[in-house]
Design an enzyme around this catalytic site. Sequence first.
Site, PDB file in Angstrom:
ATOM      1  N   SER A 145       0.862  -1.182   0.000  1.00 56.12           N
ATOM      2  CA  SER A 145       0.000   0.000   0.000  1.00 56.12           C
ATOM      3  C   SER A 145       0.903   1.239   0.000  1.00 56.12           C
ATOM      4  O   SER A 145       2.130   1.110  -0.016  1.00 56.12           O
ATOM      5  CB  SER A 145      -0.910  -0.022   1.226  1.00 56.12           C
ATOM      6  OG  SER A 145      -0.123  -0.104   2.387  1.00 56.12           O
ATOM      7  N   SER A 146       0.313   2.391   0.032  1.00 55.70           N
ATOM      8  CA  SER A 146       1.044   3.677   0.080  1.00 55.70           C
ATOM      9  C   SER A 146       1.935   3.923  -1.133  1.00 55.70           C
ATOM     10  O   SER A 146       2.972   4.571  -1.026  1.00 55.70           O
ATOM     11  CB  SER A 146       1.912   3.773   1.337  1.00 55.70           C
ATOM     12  OG  SER A 146       1.147   3.577   2.478  1.00 55.70           O
ATOM     13  N   GLY A 163       0.811   5.489  -3.715  1.00 55.71           N
ATOM     14  CA  GLY A 163       0.354   6.765  -4.291  1.00 55.71           C
ATOM     15  C   GLY A 163      -0.611   6.594  -5.448  1.00 55.71           C
ATOM     16  O   GLY A 163      -0.499   7.312  -6.444  1.00 55.71           O
ATOM     17  N   GLU A 208     -10.418   4.802  -8.492  1.00 55.61           N
ATOM     18  CA  GLU A 208      -9.296   4.246  -7.726  1.00 55.61           C
ATOM     19  C   GLU A 208      -9.858   3.214  -6.754  1.00 55.61           C
ATOM     20  O   GLU A 208     -10.796   3.498  -6.014  1.00 55.61           O
ATOM     21  CB  GLU A 208      -8.617   5.395  -6.958  1.00 55.61           C
ATOM     22  CG  GLU A 208      -7.485   4.934  -6.077  1.00 55.61           C
ATOM     23  CD  GLU A 208      -6.979   6.039  -5.124  1.00 55.61           C
ATOM     24  OE1 GLU A 208      -7.297   7.229  -5.302  1.00 55.61           O
ATOM     25  OE2 GLU A 208      -6.264   5.670  -4.172  1.00 55.61           O
ATOM     26  N   ILE A 215      -8.371  -9.734   0.986  1.00 53.55           N
ATOM     27  CA  ILE A 215      -9.694 -10.366   1.039  1.00 53.55           C
ATOM     28  C   ILE A 215     -10.785  -9.318   0.885  1.00 53.55           C
ATOM     29  O   ILE A 215     -11.738  -9.474   0.144  1.00 53.55           O
ATOM     30  CB  ILE A 215      -9.875 -11.120   2.385  1.00 53.55           C
ATOM     31  CG1 ILE A 215      -8.929 -12.315   2.419  1.00 53.55           C
ATOM     32  CG2 ILE A 215     -11.315 -11.571   2.579  1.00 53.55           C
ATOM     33  CD1 ILE A 215      -8.904 -13.048   3.747  1.00 53.55           C
ATOM     34  N   CYS A 237     -11.128  25.925  13.044  1.00 55.57           N
ATOM     35  CA  CYS A 237     -12.146  25.148  13.742  1.00 55.57           C
ATOM     36  C   CYS A 237     -11.836  25.064  15.238  1.00 55.57           C
ATOM     37  O   CYS A 237     -11.971  26.069  15.923  1.00 55.57           O
ATOM     38  CB  CYS A 237     -12.318  23.786  13.087  1.00 55.57           C
ATOM     39  SG  CYS A 237     -13.977  23.168  13.325  1.00 55.57           S
ATOM     40  N   ARG A 262     -19.454  20.420  15.852  1.00 55.83           N
ATOM     41  CA  ARG A 262     -20.712  20.392  16.601  1.00 55.83           C
ATOM     42  C   ARG A 262     -20.847  21.614  17.515  1.00 55.83           C
ATOM     43  O   ARG A 262     -21.914  21.929  17.992  1.00 55.83           O
ATOM     44  CB  ARG A 262     -20.766  19.149  17.503  1.00 55.83           C
ATOM     45  CG  ARG A 262     -20.822  17.843  16.748  1.00 55.83           C
ATOM     46  CD  ARG A 262     -21.038  16.665  17.697  1.00 55.83           C
ATOM     47  NE  ARG A 262     -20.594  15.427  17.064  1.00 55.83           N
ATOM     48  CZ  ARG A 262     -21.331  14.730  16.215  1.00 55.83           C
ATOM     49  NH1 ARG A 262     -22.549  15.115  15.905  1.00 55.83           N
ATOM     50  NH2 ARG A 262     -20.851  13.619  15.659  1.00 55.83           N
ATOM     51  N   HIS A 306     -13.240  25.166   7.527  1.00 52.35           N
ATOM     52  CA  HIS A 306     -11.929  24.636   7.133  1.00 52.35           C
ATOM     53  C   HIS A 306     -11.531  25.191   5.762  1.00 52.35           C
ATOM     54  O   HIS A 306     -11.815  24.564   4.743  1.00 52.35           O
ATOM     55  CB  HIS A 306     -11.981  23.112   7.053  1.00 52.35           C
ATOM     56  CG  HIS A 306     -12.191  22.453   8.368  1.00 52.35           C
ATOM     57  ND1 HIS A 306     -11.164  21.885   9.083  1.00 52.35           N
ATOM     58  CD2 HIS A 306     -13.299  22.274   9.103  1.00 52.35           C
ATOM     59  CE1 HIS A 306     -11.638  21.383  10.210  1.00 52.35           C
ATOM     60  NE2 HIS A 306     -12.946  21.602  10.247  1.00 52.35           N
ATOM     61  N   GLU A 361      -8.760  25.150   4.383  1.00 50.11           N
ATOM     62  CA  GLU A 361      -7.777  24.282   3.719  1.00 50.11           C
ATOM     63  C   GLU A 361      -8.435  23.311   2.740  1.00 50.11           C
ATOM     64  O   GLU A 361      -7.770  22.792   1.837  1.00 50.11           O
ATOM     65  CB  GLU A 361      -6.944  23.525   4.771  1.00 50.11           C
ATOM     66  CG  GLU A 361      -7.636  22.381   5.501  1.00 50.11           C
ATOM     67  CD  GLU A 361      -8.462  22.818   6.715  1.00 50.11           C
ATOM     68  OE1 GLU A 361      -8.821  24.010   6.801  1.00 50.11           O
ATOM     69  OE2 GLU A 361      -8.784  21.964   7.561  1.00 50.11           O
TER      70      GLU A 361
END
Length: 538
Positions: free
Chosen positions: A15-16, A18, A143, A151, A384, A465, A510, A512
Amino acid sequence: MGKTKYIFVTGGVTSSLGKGIIAASLGKLLQARGYSVTIQKFDPYINIDPGTLNPYEHGECFVTDDGAETDLDLGHYERFLNIPTSQINNITTGRIYNNVIQRERAGDFLGKTVQVIPHITDEIKHNFYKLAQTELYDFVITEIGGCVGDIESLPFIEAVRQVRFELGTSNVVCIHLTLIPYLKAAGELKTKPTQHSVKELLEAGIQPDILVCRSEYPLNQEIRKKLALFCNVQINHVIESLDAETIYDVPLLMLKEKLDERVLNKFKMSLKGDPKMESWKEYLGRLKNPTSEIAIGLIGKYVELKDAYKSIAESFIHAGAVNECKVTITWIQSEDITEDNCEKLLGKLNGILVAPGFGERGIEGKITAVKYAREQMVPFFGICLGMQCAVVEFARNVLNMPDAGSTEINPGTAFPVIDIMEAQKNIKEMGGTMRLGAYDCTLKKGSKTHQVYGSSKIAERHRHRYEFNNKYLEQFEKHGMVASGVNNDTGLVEIIELTNHPWFIGTQFHPELKSTVLNPHPLFVKFVKAALTFQKNI
Ligand code: GLN
């Protein structure tokens, strides 16, 4: 789904690697050639969405305009393609099963045994096609999270196989991303893990059309030949993907390797000349040739895992490029900050950002950092929970409310300057129930934030919240902390700023989440600018 072409991106070996960046880079190139593209991600875990996951487990939770809590790869899709995504762009195994089980309860399958094949795979396919039903896209890139052979991703892979069979190979391209490790002792790049990974895909009935091979070293002709022969792909469909200096180099690296061209050829579609990458290259030029450097402290409780603040870090990269300034983030664990060490930890910074978050851990350190920024006139940006900490700090130290707090942290506080939103009070379920997604906000004319945006109507994305308690607003404003952005429908305070400080802004939303390469967020751009000014003046 008429003429839409489908591109699936799977991953193997580890994994990882990209996959998200490769998918986004391919999407960018196709878009730059004049095609309409969208990208979606299918995640194999059972959670309905990542909203309930700890950032340490899964990194940041990316929120879309329509209020979906999604995988952080959607952030890359938006930052690269400059288009918004939505709930349909991120589907998990949990959501698929949930949909099927709800239909089973409703009686949709009466008399039938509900099974992985066909019911789960049909639901997956239905979701593969959904984006193309809402808008006409030339390409939908999908993706598939996780690794081939896991599995939990088997039903996704089976659904890809069925789509490839049903729509035909002229409408579907499968790209497999793998790793070609370098064995130092042997001095060699090794293809065997990729061969095994492709074998695994073949066992599932999928012949990949293109291999994208992550590698630390260039793939020579011999390696490419070997991969082609053993994985049944054309030699020019073996694409090398070397480690890049920045993720924003990857589209150009893929262009060099002709990934987009191979895909278009496979679909027998026109290249439409060269892709228009001028503004992207310009951005890279500025990014790589900074004329100054600043240090921004990012105060958060998940700093050990940088992915927890992915969009913030990327927003600084975009904003740095605009200012031709290298922004170095100093990651500071908020739990470590005390009144005694704060000069030592924060004294060299040119700007302080207090990050979003939940719960009690590290909160006092965040409040101490706010106090330092306010008193020392260091540019401050609170996002936030960071904004909420700024409100609490101001109440405690300026308004003389000794144990002022947020009821999230201290339900019994005598001065609940941050309190639960009215609409949140009766909510019992945790998943997907926060105030989520884009809300309008009106900016106060003449405020710093108004100057930053250059307009008075904005819409930004939320995930919280708790909120500023309007009961105290008058007192705050009288002493110099003003609400410079408010939601007109609810009266909720969305932005606070200090009037007697060079740059001190906190946002309940947010920002960003909306910064992209082509549209860097003005708050980040101006915060970096303020940090540069601060640096020059000390
Ligand atoms: N925990 C705070 C709230 O729920 C802040 C959330 C955040 O930082 N995203 O209001």
